[in-house]
Design a protein around this motif. Structure first.
Motif, PDB file in Angstrom:
ATOM      1  N   GLN A 145       0.833  -1.196   0.000  1.00 16.50           N
ATOM      2  CA  GLN A 145       0.000   0.000   0.000  1.00 16.50           C
ATOM      3  C   GLN A 145       0.873   1.254   0.000  1.00 16.50           C
ATOM      4  O   GLN A 145       1.758   1.408   0.849  1.00 16.50           O
ATOM      5  N   PRO A 146       0.643   2.174  -0.939  1.00 14.79           N
ATOM      6  CA  PRO A 146       1.478   3.372  -1.024  1.00 14.79           C
ATOM      7  C   PRO A 146       0.933   4.532  -0.202  1.00 14.79           C
ATOM      8  O   PRO A 146      -0.278   4.659  -0.004  1.00 14.79           O
ATOM      9  N   ARG A 147       1.822   5.390   0.265  1.00 12.79           N
ATOM     10  CA  ARG A 147       1.435   6.647   0.888  1.00 12.79           C
ATOM     11  C   ARG A 147       2.613   7.606   0.837  1.00 12.79           C
ATOM     12  O   ARG A 147       3.777   7.194   0.771  1.00 12.79           O
ATOM     13  N   PHE A 148       2.318   8.911   0.826  1.00 13.87           N
ATOM     14  CA  PHE A 148       3.344   9.933   0.834  1.00 13.87           C
ATOM     15  C   PHE A 148       3.529  10.475   2.243  1.00 13.87           C
ATOM     16  O   PHE A 148       2.582  10.527   3.041  1.00 13.87           O
ATOM     17  N   LEU A 149       4.746  10.900   2.536  1.00 17.85           N
ATOM     18  CA  LEU A 149       4.988  11.713   3.726  1.00 17.85           C
ATOM     19  C   LEU A 149       6.169  12.635   3.454  1.00 17.85           C
ATOM     20  O   LEU A 149       7.006  12.361   2.590  1.00 17.85           O
ATOM     21  N   ALA A 150       6.208  13.741   4.185  1.00 23.29           N
ATOM     22  CA  ALA A 150       7.276  14.723   4.006  1.00 23.29           C
ATOM     23  C   ALA A 150       8.174  14.720   5.229  1.00 23.29           C
ATOM     24  O   ALA A 150       7.698  14.756   6.370  1.00 23.29           O
ATOM     25  N   LEU A 151       9.507  14.665   4.999  1.00 22.10           N
ATOM     26  CA  LEU A 151      10.492  14.721   6.076  1.00 22.10           C
ATOM     27  C   LEU A 151      11.247  16.043   6.022  1.00 22.10           C
ATOM     28  O   LEU A 151      11.632  16.502   4.944  1.00 22.10           O
ATOM     29  N   SER A 152      11.455  16.637   7.191  1.00 21.62           N
ATOM     30  CA  SER A 152      12.205  17.873   7.284  1.00 21.62           C
ATOM     31  C   SER A 152      13.670  17.631   6.907  1.00 21.62           C
ATOM     32  O   SER A 152      14.245  16.584   7.225  1.00 21.62           O
ATOM     33  N   LEU A 153      14.287  18.611   6.232  1.00 16.46           N
ATOM     34  CA  LEU A 153      15.687  18.505   5.817  1.00 16.46           C
ATOM     35  C   LEU A 153      16.618  19.229   6.775  1.00 16.46           C
ATOM     36  O   LEU A 153      17.820  19.351   6.500  1.00 16.46           O
ATOM     37  N   ASP A 154      16.076  19.736   7.880  1.00 12.64           N
ATOM     38  CA  ASP A 154      16.924  20.425   8.853  1.00 12.64           C
ATOM     39  C   ASP A 154      17.959  19.471   9.417  1.00 12.64           C
ATOM     40  O   ASP A 154      17.656  18.311   9.734  1.00 12.64           O
ATOM     41  N   ASP A 155      19.205  19.944   9.527  1.00  9.17           N
ATOM     42  CA  ASP A 155      20.286  19.106  10.076  1.00  9.17           C
ATOM     43  C   ASP A 155      20.101  18.889  11.573  1.00  9.17           C
ATOM     44  O   ASP A 155      19.563  19.722  12.246  1.00  9.17           O
TER      45      ASP A 155
END
Length: 516
Positions: free
Chosen positions: A506-516
């Motif tokens: 099952q597919p789904r999108f999520l967004a991850l922060s790029l902050d170090d």
């Protein structure tokens, strides 16, 4: 002068406490003046204040305000002949456990039930409600009222020329998605029936009547108001009217009337801790029911449009990660199996913004809009892709005939390698890992093999065994690809990276922060 001011103040106070009739303010004011033995100047001042006050009161009242009816008797007498009791007879297998709210298998099992449960095979009778929609004998009810029945019998409201004997009903068709069923009886004379109304113009606060056969007590009517609209319970096509009119077991399939005697809903479900009415009932809106009934009447089944995409709503943190996206409106395409959308060029990662001329607010709205569109119709679909809008022409298929389509994978397998990044340990897929994760031969992506439990990735639900197939809306084959996507996003000034995740297929999108 002081005495006059005191008298005027007293007059205004008196008027405030003894408001005159809105219909005859002048006559009422004269009566008040007589009681107070006012002088003519004082009366003029009081009358002016009174008329100004009445004008304010009248201006604050809605132009179309309607008071509660003195009685519902005339309306109930007019529409009740079209309401019917439904009795079904079924041989059922035994099942242990307490009585529920709906029969096993109904889409509303946790909400509404008309059938008891006992051990051992037995013949069971169930009670429900329905209503006649045409003089030639078509009757609407809930699917869960008649599902699996060997025999369906209709009892009509006594009097007013309706049949006095029980009539056997033929099942014309059902739709489990909306819990609607269409029946047909043959009568010697034209039947009293009721029309559908427009549920889209019904407002919260409007009076409604619910009619049916609650708890097997026979024909019954209850009154209430519309408490809310556009409620969703479980299905993709849900559009429920919520009401506080008393609805109980046995009311299933009965009509919800407006004050014009039109059916604006089919009573279907309740929320209750004990199975009885607590003033939270749901009726499927006539906007949905009329479409379903028309198809059942013509084809004996539903024929919904099918676009052929898997979609998800857009989370707030995805907006900055998708180039060109301005807000959370739209439906994000997570997968495109074989079907109409794939043939038209829609791709995973596209954001569907407009369908057949209507703006797409969210996935629920898109699913309902597609389902209400004719099969084989060619429509324009506007998508956001790589920061630009594209208009594609899609010829819809039929949902009922094509729901088993699955996604394909054509990527070339790579030698395993690993990468620690953004709190995740990622590995390229080996043949053994594909087999262990249930992936198709040759499927590409990066497997999540470990996670820092303090990381954002873990808090957002990523787990070991998940497979990341895209980053930044581009496919991944190697860990180097992932590093490149992170670098590209940072160079573009983005604060987050959009990932496409698969878990158990099952597919789904999520967004991850790029902050170090």
């Amino acid at each position: 002068m002081q005495n006059m001011q005191s008298n005027e103040e007293f007059t205004l106070q008196y008027l405030a406490k003894n408001l005159p009739s809105r219909r005859q303010p002048a006559r009422s004011a004269v009566k008040v003046a007589t009681q107070l033995k006012m002088s003519l100047p004082m009366f003029a001042v009081a009358l002016t204040a009174l008329l100004a006050f009445c004008a304010i009161v009248l201006a604050s009242m809605p132009a179309n305000a309607r008071s509660a009816p003195a009685s519902f008797a005339d309306l109930a007498e007019k529409i009740s002949p079209a309401v019917v009791n439904i009795t079904t007879s079924t041989v059922i297998a035994g099942r242990t456990g307490p009585q529920g709210i709906v029969p096993e298998g109904s889409p509303f099992e946790e909400f509404f039930n008309n059938r008891p449960r006992n051990n051992g095979p037995r013949r069971s009778s169930a009670l429900g409600s329905g209503f006649v929609i045409s003089e030639d004998g078509f009757i609407v009810t809930n699917n869960h009222v008649i599902e699996g029945a060997d025999e369906i019998q209709i009892e009509f409201f006594p009097g007013d020329g309706q049949p006095t004997e029980l009539l056997n009903a033929e099942l014309i068709g059902t739709d489990k998605n909306t819990d609607i069923a269409l029946l047909k009886v043959d009568a010697d004379t034209p039947l009293r029936h009721v029309p559908f109304g427009d549920s889209n113009i019904a407002r919260v606060g409007d009076w409604v009547l619910a009619m049916g056969n609650p708890l097997g007590q026979g024909f019954s009517v209850s009154a209430g108001i519309i408490s809310a609209r556009n409620r969703a319970l479980q299905g993709s096509y849900d559009d429920y009217i919520q009401t506080d009119a008393a609805i109980n077991r046995g009311n299933s399939g009965g009509p919800l009337f407006n004050m014009d005697g039109e059916v604006i809903g089919v009573n279907t479900a309740i929320l209750s801790p004990n199975g009885g009415s607590i003033g939270i009932g749901f009726a499927m809106s006539s906007d949905v029911v009329t479409r379903v009934v028309a198809q059942l009447k013509e084809y004996g089944e539903t024929r919904r449009g099918w676009l052929g995409v898997r979609i998800q709503d857009i989370a707030p943190d995805m907006v900055s990660a998708i180039e060109g996206l301005e807000n959370e409106k739209g439906a994000l395409v997570t997968d495109v199996p074989d079907g109409p959308a794939k043939n038209a060029g829609i791709q995973a990662g596209d954001v569907i913004l407009n369908f057949d001329g209507d703006e797409v607010e969210d996935t629920r709205g898109l699913v309902r809009r597609v389902g209400n569109t004719d099969v084989d119709k060619t429509v324009r679909v506007v998508v956001l892709r790589d920061g630009s809008r594209e208009t594609l022409r899609v010829t819809l298929g039929r949902r009922e005939a094509a729901e088993a389509a699955s996604a394909s994978g054509d990527d070339t397998p790579q030698e395993p390698d690993s990468l620690d990044i953004l709190g995740m340990t990622l590995s390229e897929l080996s043949d053994d890992m594909r087999q262990e994760l249930g992936l198709s031969e040759g499927a590409a992506g990066l497997a999540v093999v470990d996670l820092d439990e303090a990381s954002e990735a873990f808090s957002k639900g990523l787990r070991a065994g998940d497979v990341i197939t895209e980053a930044g809306q581009e496919k991944l084959e190697t860990v180097g690809d992932f590093e490149d996507r992170v670098a590209d996003a940072r160079d573009a000034g983005r604060t987050s990276l959009l990932l496409l995740i698969r878990r158990d297929g099952q597919p789904r999108f999520l967004a991850l922060s790029l902050d170090d």
